[in-house]
Design a protein around this motif. Structure first.
Motif, mmCIF file in Angstrom:
data_model
loop_
_atom_site.group_PDB
_atom_site.id
_atom_site.type_symbol
_atom_site.label_atom_id
_atom_site.label_comp_id
_atom_site.label_asym_id
_atom_site.label_seq_id
_atom_site.Cartn_x
_atom_site.Cartn_y
_atom_site.Cartn_z
ATOM 1 N N ARG A 274 -0.582 -1.437 34.101
ATOM 2 C CA ARG A 274 0.489 -2.171 33.590
ATOM 3 C C ARG A 274 1.151 -3.200 34.589
ATOM 4 O O ARG A 274 1.246 -2.883 35.712
ATOM 5 C CB ARG A 274 1.519 -1.520 32.720
ATOM 6 N N ILE A 275 1.636 -4.569 34.118
ATOM 7 C CA ILE A 275 2.499 -5.050 34.747
ATOM 8 C C ILE A 275 4.047 -4.992 34.128
ATOM 9 O O ILE A 275 4.259 -5.127 32.899
ATOM 10 C CB ILE A 275 2.073 -6.699 34.795
ATOM 11 N N PRO A 276 5.156 -5.038 35.152
ATOM 12 C CA PRO A 276 6.440 -4.677 34.582
ATOM 13 C C PRO A 276 6.898 -6.139 34.069
ATOM 14 O O PRO A 276 6.457 -7.179 34.409
ATOM 15 C CB PRO A 276 7.147 -4.426 36.010
ATOM 16 N N ARG A 277 7.711 -5.983 33.205
ATOM 17 C CA ARG A 277 8.611 -6.973 32.498
ATOM 18 C C ARG A 277 9.341 -7.753 33.856
ATOM 19 O O ARG A 277 9.569 -7.267 34.771
ATOM 20 C CB ARG A 277 9.592 -6.484 31.590
ATOM 21 N N SER A 278 9.539 -9.152 33.509
ATOM 22 C CA SER A 278 10.359 -9.841 34.507
ATOM 23 C C SER A 278 11.478 -9.366 35.015
ATOM 24 O O SER A 278 11.830 -9.487 36.031
ATOM 25 C CB SER A 278 10.517 -11.267 34.071
ATOM 26 N N SER A 279 12.195 -8.618 34.286
ATOM 27 C CA SER A 279 13.567 -7.812 34.680
ATOM 28 C C SER A 279 13.262 -6.865 35.588
ATOM 29 O O SER A 279 14.044 -6.563 36.399
ATOM 30 C CB SER A 279 14.227 -7.496 33.284
ATOM 31 N N ASN A 280 12.120 -6.188 35.342
ATOM 32 C CA ASN A 280 11.853 -5.070 36.199
ATOM 33 C C ASN A 280 11.331 -5.704 37.501
ATOM 34 O O ASN A 280 11.658 -5.141 38.596
ATOM 35 C CB ASN A 280 10.864 -4.114 35.368
ATOM 36 N N ILE A 281 10.509 -6.534 37.292
ATOM 37 C CA ILE A 281 10.068 -7.268 38.835
ATOM 38 C C ILE A 281 11.103 -7.617 39.745
ATOM 39 O O ILE A 281 11.013 -7.367 40.768
ATOM 40 C CB ILE A 281 9.141 -8.469 38.486
ATOM 41 N N ILE A 282 11.910 -8.321 38.886
ATOM 42 C CA ILE A 282 13.338 -8.781 39.596
ATOM 43 C C ILE A 282 13.954 -7.569 40.361
ATOM 44 O O ILE A 282 14.432 -7.690 41.576
ATOM 45 C CB ILE A 282 14.277 -9.379 38.777
ATOM 46 N N ASN A 283 14.009 -6.382 39.497
ATOM 47 C CA ASN A 283 14.840 -5.201 40.187
ATOM 48 C C ASN A 283 13.992 -4.617 41.236
ATOM 49 O O ASN A 283 14.504 -4.202 41.991
ATOM 50 C CB ASN A 283 14.910 -4.235 38.834
#
Length: 65
Positions: free
Chosen positions: A40-49
């Motif tokens: 899975r690829i993280p959501r953009s908010s999780n990628i920023i985190n």
């Protein structure tokens, strides 16, 4: 650097990585495991985190390709 490489380099378990990244939800360990294994690829908010918590060692492009 891929998330799995960051995990291994820092000798973190999936649980430890989930805690470090402060991932919430029903099963944060499984979520982090799927990100690490490319399932899975993280959501953009999780990628920023992830970028912030890893000191920009793991970046958005590391999840693609």
């Amino acid at each position: 650097m891929k998330l799995i490489d960051f995990k291994n380099k820092n000798k973190l378990s999936y649980s430890g990585l989930a805690k470090m990244l402060d991932i919430k939800g029903n099963n944060p360990i499984a979520t982090v495991r799927k990100w690490c294994l490319g399932e899975r690829i993280p959501r953009s908010s999780n990628i920023i985190n992830i970028q912030n918590k890893t000191g920009n060692k793991v970046k958005a492009q590391d999840f693609y390709g």
